[in-house]
Design an enzyme around this catalytic site. Structure first.
Site, mmCIF file in Angstrom:
data_model
loop_
_atom_site.group_PDB
_atom_site.id
_atom_site.type_symbol
_atom_site.label_atom_id
_atom_site.label_comp_id
_atom_site.label_asym_id
_atom_site.label_seq_id
_atom_site.Cartn_x
_atom_site.Cartn_y
_atom_site.Cartn_z
ATOM 1 N N ILE A 11 40.628 49.583 44.362
ATOM 2 C CA ILE A 11 41.890 50.351 44.265
ATOM 3 C C ILE A 11 42.660 50.371 45.583
ATOM 4 C CG2 ILE A 11 40.881 52.619 44.847
ATOM 5 C CD1 ILE A 11 42.701 53.711 42.471
ATOM 6 N N GLN A 14 45.694 45.243 47.269
ATOM 7 C CA GLN A 14 47.061 45.013 46.770
ATOM 8 C C GLN A 14 47.177 45.342 45.270
ATOM 9 O OE1 GLN A 14 49.901 41.296 47.170
ATOM 10 N NE2 GLN A 14 48.473 40.898 45.500
ATOM 11 N N SER A 125 40.141 33.987 38.711
ATOM 12 C CA SER A 125 41.134 33.401 39.623
ATOM 13 C C SER A 125 41.442 31.945 39.314
ATOM 14 C CB SER A 125 40.586 33.491 41.053
ATOM 15 O OG SER A 125 41.337 32.680 41.916
ATOM 16 N N GLU A 127 41.734 29.884 41.472
ATOM 17 C CA GLU A 127 40.914 29.103 42.411
ATOM 18 C C GLU A 127 39.749 28.429 41.688
ATOM 19 O OE1 GLU A 127 42.605 28.567 45.743
ATOM 20 O OE2 GLU A 127 40.441 28.405 46.009
ATOM 21 N N TYR A 149 34.047 31.271 47.580
ATOM 22 C CA TYR A 149 34.784 32.286 46.816
ATOM 23 C C TYR A 149 34.968 31.827 45.372
ATOM 24 C CZ TYR A 149 38.904 34.752 45.006
ATOM 25 O OH TYR A 149 39.779 35.463 44.213
ATOM 26 N N LYS A 153 33.609 33.363 41.866
ATOM 27 C CA LYS A 153 34.510 33.782 40.777
ATOM 28 C C LYS A 153 34.122 33.123 39.455
ATOM 29 C CE LYS A 153 37.490 36.824 42.306
ATOM 30 N NZ LYS A 153 37.615 38.161 41.728
ATOM 31 N N ARG A 184 50.303 42.772 50.447
ATOM 32 C CA ARG A 184 49.339 41.689 50.610
ATOM 33 C C ARG A 184 48.655 41.809 51.970
ATOM 34 N NH1 ARG A 184 46.121 38.145 48.002
ATOM 35 N NH2 ARG A 184 47.127 36.186 47.460
ATOM 36 N N THR A 190 51.461 34.018 52.445
ATOM 37 C CA THR A 190 52.811 34.565 52.229
ATOM 38 C C THR A 190 53.109 35.711 53.190
ATOM 39 O OG1 THR A 190 51.905 35.991 50.514
ATOM 40 C CG2 THR A 190 53.016 33.974 49.774
ATOM 41 N N GLY A 211 48.049 26.165 58.728
ATOM 42 C CA GLY A 211 47.158 25.073 58.328
ATOM 43 C C GLY A 211 47.904 24.041 57.504
HETATM 44 P P1 NAP Z 1 42.566 42.582 48.028
HETATM 45 O O1 NAP Z 1 43.891 43.153 48.413
HETATM 46 O O2 NAP Z 1 41.800 41.787 49.040
HETATM 47 O O3 NAP Z 1 41.656 43.817 47.551
HETATM 48 C C1 NAP Z 1 40.275 43.671 47.414
HETATM 49 C C2 NAP Z 1 39.685 45.037 47.121
HETATM 50 O O4 NAP Z 1 38.260 44.887 46.962
HETATM 51 C C3 NAP Z 1 39.882 46.084 48.242
HETATM 52 O O5 NAP Z 1 40.142 47.327 47.661
HETATM 53 C C4 NAP Z 1 38.511 46.092 48.927
HETATM 54 O O6 NAP Z 1 38.230 47.325 49.542
HETATM 55 C C5 NAP Z 1 37.621 45.913 47.724
HETATM 56 N N1 NAP Z 1 36.264 45.476 48.066
HETATM 57 C C6 NAP Z 1 35.909 44.439 48.847
HETATM 58 N N2 NAP Z 1 34.562 44.352 48.916
HETATM 59 C C7 NAP Z 1 34.073 45.376 48.176
HETATM 60 C C8 NAP Z 1 32.763 45.837 47.872
HETATM 61 N N3 NAP Z 1 31.673 45.250 48.382
HETATM 62 N N4 NAP Z 1 32.637 46.916 47.058
HETATM 63 C C9 NAP Z 1 33.729 47.558 46.569
HETATM 64 N N5 NAP Z 1 34.991 47.186 46.847
HETATM 65 C C10 NAP Z 1 35.152 46.105 47.641
HETATM 66 O O7 NAP Z 1 42.698 41.680 46.728
HETATM 67 P P2 NAP Z 1 43.886 41.607 45.643
HETATM 68 O O8 NAP Z 1 44.860 40.586 46.077
HETATM 69 O O9 NAP Z 1 44.323 42.978 45.313
HETATM 70 O O10 NAP Z 1 43.100 40.969 44.411
HETATM 71 C C11 NAP Z 1 42.434 41.790 43.460
HETATM 72 C C12 NAP Z 1 41.383 40.954 42.739
HETATM 73 O O11 NAP Z 1 42.008 39.861 42.076
HETATM 74 C C13 NAP Z 1 40.325 40.322 43.635
HETATM 75 O O12 NAP Z 1 39.121 40.290 42.905
HETATM 76 C C14 NAP Z 1 40.824 38.914 43.860
HETATM 77 O O13 NAP Z 1 39.757 38.046 44.159
HETATM 78 C C15 NAP Z 1 41.447 38.632 42.506
HETATM 79 N N6 NAP Z 1 42.557 37.679 42.481
HETATM 80 C C16 NAP Z 1 43.611 37.854 43.313
HETATM 81 C C17 NAP Z 1 44.692 36.988 43.231
HETATM 82 C C18 NAP Z 1 45.886 37.153 44.127
HETATM 83 O O14 NAP Z 1 46.648 36.179 44.258
HETATM 84 N N7 NAP Z 1 46.095 38.315 44.733
HETATM 85 C C19 NAP Z 1 44.676 35.948 42.295
HETATM 86 C C20 NAP Z 1 43.579 35.819 41.445
HETATM 87 C C21 NAP Z 1 42.515 36.697 41.527
HETATM 88 P P3 NAP Z 1 38.504 47.623 51.118
HETATM 89 O O15 NAP Z 1 39.893 48.204 51.182
HETATM 90 O O16 NAP Z 1 37.434 48.605 51.458
HETATM 91 O O17 NAP Z 1 38.394 46.316 51.848
HETATM 92 N N1 GDD Z 2 45.856 32.043 54.579
HETATM 93 C C1 GDD Z 2 46.437 30.947 55.057
HETATM 94 N N2 GDD Z 2 46.774 30.902 56.383
HETATM 95 N N3 GDD Z 2 46.691 29.923 54.216
HETATM 96 C C2 GDD Z 2 47.293 28.822 54.728
HETATM 97 C C3 GDD Z 2 47.672 28.723 56.060
HETATM 98 C C4 GDD Z 2 47.390 29.807 56.942
HETATM 99 O O1 GDD Z 2 47.674 29.781 58.132
HETATM 100 N N4 GDD Z 2 48.263 27.516 56.239
HETATM 101 C C5 GDD Z 2 48.259 26.901 55.067
HETATM 102 N N5 GDD Z 2 47.664 27.683 54.132
HETATM 103 C C6 GDD Z 2 47.418 27.317 52.742
HETATM 104 C C7 GDD Z 2 45.956 27.435 52.316
HETATM 105 O O2 GDD Z 2 45.202 26.314 52.796
HETATM 106 C C8 GDD Z 2 46.118 27.473 50.806
HETATM 107 O O3 GDD Z 2 46.211 26.161 50.304
HETATM 108 C C9 GDD Z 2 47.449 28.197 50.604
HETATM 109 O O4 GDD Z 2 48.100 28.207 51.890
HETATM 110 C C10 GDD Z 2 47.316 29.632 50.112
HETATM 111 O O5 GDD Z 2 46.383 30.308 50.914
HETATM 112 P P1 GDD Z 2 46.134 31.894 50.764
HETATM 113 O O6 GDD Z 2 47.403 32.621 50.842
HETATM 114 O O7 GDD Z 2 45.058 32.262 51.733
HETATM 115 O O8 GDD Z 2 45.654 32.054 49.256
HETATM 116 P P2 GDD Z 2 44.623 31.205 48.375
HETATM 117 O O9 GDD Z 2 45.426 30.356 47.436
HETATM 118 O O10 GDD Z 2 43.595 30.552 49.203
HETATM 119 O O11 GDD Z 2 43.877 32.360 47.565
HETATM 120 C C11 GDD Z 2 44.609 33.437 46.978
HETATM 121 O O12 GDD Z 2 44.926 33.123 45.653
HETATM 122 C C12 GDD Z 2 43.808 32.966 44.779
HETATM 123 C C13 GDD Z 2 44.367 32.616 43.392
HETATM 124 O O13 GDD Z 2 44.716 31.266 43.339
HETATM 125 C C14 GDD Z 2 43.740 34.691 47.076
HETATM 126 O O14 GDD Z 2 44.501 35.794 46.661
HETATM 127 C C15 GDD Z 2 42.527 34.592 46.187
HETATM 128 O O15 GDD Z 2 41.831 35.846 46.180
HETATM 129 C C16 GDD Z 2 43.006 34.261 44.769
HETATM 130 O O16 GDD Z 2 41.907 34.146 43.898
#
Ligand code: NAP
Ligand code: GDD
Length: 330
Positions: A11, A14, A125, A127, A149, A153, A184, A190, A211
């Site tokens: 909770i 994000q 995800s 991913e 990761y 998942k 985020r 982003t 990167g």
């Molecule tokens: P986030 O902002 O990184 O939030 C992750 C949450 O998990 C935080 O509240 C964190 O708590 C909690 N957490 C981490 N480790 C934990 C543990 N051991 N026990 C209990 N809570 C724990 O992620 P999000 O972007 O909101 O994403 C939510 C979910 O969707 C995640 O499972 C992520 O992998 C998945 N997802 C995200 C995306 C995306 O693009 N955002 C896409 C696909 C799937 P703390 O505040 O204590 O760190």
């Molecule tokens: N973080 C990060 N930092 N990413 C970078 C950078 C940098 O400096 N430069 C390039 N990238 C590229 C990464 O290599 C990746 O290909 C892309 O940007 C997105 O990276 P992230 O924003 O870290 O997200 P992600 O796609 O790896 O993962 C997120 O999306 C997943 C769903 O597709 C996370 O939210 C995961 O939790 C989620 O499952």
């Protein structure tokens, strides 16, 4: 109708914060599982702390999950907690497997014993598609995970399907593509870009090391994606859905859009830095949302350009209000 109760893990993150807001608006009593922390900063949920109940717990600790189920007696459970930063998963492979993967089984098991008639949402995800041979990707596309990761998942995803098939639980997986917002984490690309662009515009920095600029993602707005999670749990039958915008852009497109919003040329500031490259990259993720559009009647309104502008604008305002002026070096 009697008040419905929802338990959200993650909770403080994000999605958890947007989902909690949305469910409160729908009249739910909201419980959130939150880890013990050394400071009391709950940035994303500070504005709703007095409307929700936090329960101390951790996906690595089964006993805390059983207690959370008993306390909340939820009608709906949203498992959003995870070690969610892909890059860190190579540095923390066991912890990521334990929390992001086995943590799902721990939560499903506690639900099965304490409240088996609840409905369960698993945050799967895009991913998981990883090095997919198909593009765009839909619910039938095979998985090829490319990081600890993503492997975790996939385990959590199949655990959820397995509990549905073994025990008849109402358990769904939302296979969500990247979704972003001003809430985020600073390490994701982003927010990192939006934050750096605002700092550069305000004269606080003059560089942005990144990167792989060629990676392509389907980026949407998190505030809309939590509605899709909820709709999945309102269906008659539990099913899994792909959720995204159906449009993909490169990291280079992202950088160009963010800098041009503040009238700067990205090429004057962006460098490529080995530290931000990954041992294995996911080159392209793009959602085929045909099924979710039809069945959930879910259509995102915020497009890529709107999202980038929203995030850069939020960073400018944050910095102008002198909140957290830090450099993104993660
Ligand atoms: P986030 O902002 O990184 O939030 C992750 C949450 O998990 C935080 O509240 C964190 O708590 C909690 N957490 C981490 N480790 C934990 C543990 N051991 N026990 C209990 N809570 C724990 O992620 P999000 O972007 O909101 O994403 C939510 C979910 O969707 C995640 O499972 C992520 O992998 C998945 N997802 C995200 C995306 C995306 O693009 N955002 C896409 C696909 C799937 P703390 O505040 O204590 O760190
Ligand atoms: N973080 C990060 N930092 N990413 C970078 C950078 C940098 O400096 N430069 C390039 N990238 C590229 C990464 O290599 C990746 O290909 C892309 O940007 C997105 O990276 P992230 O924003 O870290 O997200 P992600 O796609 O790896 O993962 C997120 O999306 C997943 C769903 O597709 C996370 O939210 C995961 O939790 C989620 O499952």
């Amino acid at each position: 109708m009697a008040e419905r109760r929802a338990l959200i893990t993650g909770i403080t993150g994000q999605d958890g914060s947007y989902l909690a807001e949305f469910l409160l608006g729908q009249g739910y009593q909201v419980f959130g599982l939150a880890r013990r922390r050394s400071t009391d900063s709950f940035d994303n949920i500070a504005h709703i702390l007095d409307q929700i109940e936090l329960i101390t717990g951790d996906l690595a600790d089964s006993s805390s999950l059983f207690r959370a189920m008993e306390r909340a007696q939820p009608h709906e459970i949203y498992n959003l907690a995870a070690q969610s930063f892909v890059k860190s998963s190579w540095e923390l492979p066991e912890m990521t497997g334990d929390v992001t993967g086995i943590g799902v089984t721990r939560l499903l098991e506690s639900m099965r014993v304490v409240c088996p008639s609840a409905r369960f949402y698993q945050a799967s995800s895009s991913e998981m598609f990883g090095l997919s041979e198909e593009c765009p990707q839909n619910e039938k596309t095979p998985f090829h995970p490319r990081s600890p990761y993503a492997v975790a998942k996939v385990y959590g995803h199949w655990s959820t399907v397995n509990y549905r098939e073994s025990y008849g639980l109402f358990a769904c997986c939302g296979i969500l593509f990247n979704h972003e917002s001003p809430r985020r984490g600073l390490e994701f690309v982003t927010r990192k870009v939006a934050h750096a662009v605002a700092r550069i515009k305000l004269g606080l920095s003059d560089r942005l090391p990144l990167g792989n600029l060629d990676a392509r993602r389907d980026w949407g707005f998190a505030g809309e994606y939590v509605v899709a999670m909820w709709r999945m749990l309102q269906q008659d039958e539990p099913e899994d859905f792909v959720i995204g915008t159906g449009e993909d852009y490169s990291v280079r497109d992202l950088v160009e859009a963010a800098f041009s919003y503040v009238d700067l040329d990205w090429q004057d500031y962006v460098t490529q830095d080995e530290r931000f490259m990954r041992p294995a990259e996911v080159p392209r993720l793009l959602a085929d949302c045909t099924r979710s559009q039809k069945r959930l009647e879910w259509n995102p309104q915020v497009r890529f350009q709107d999202l980038v502008e929203m995030m850069v604008q939020a960073e400018l305002e944050r910095l102008n209000n002198s909140k957290k002026p830090e450099d993104a070096t993660i």
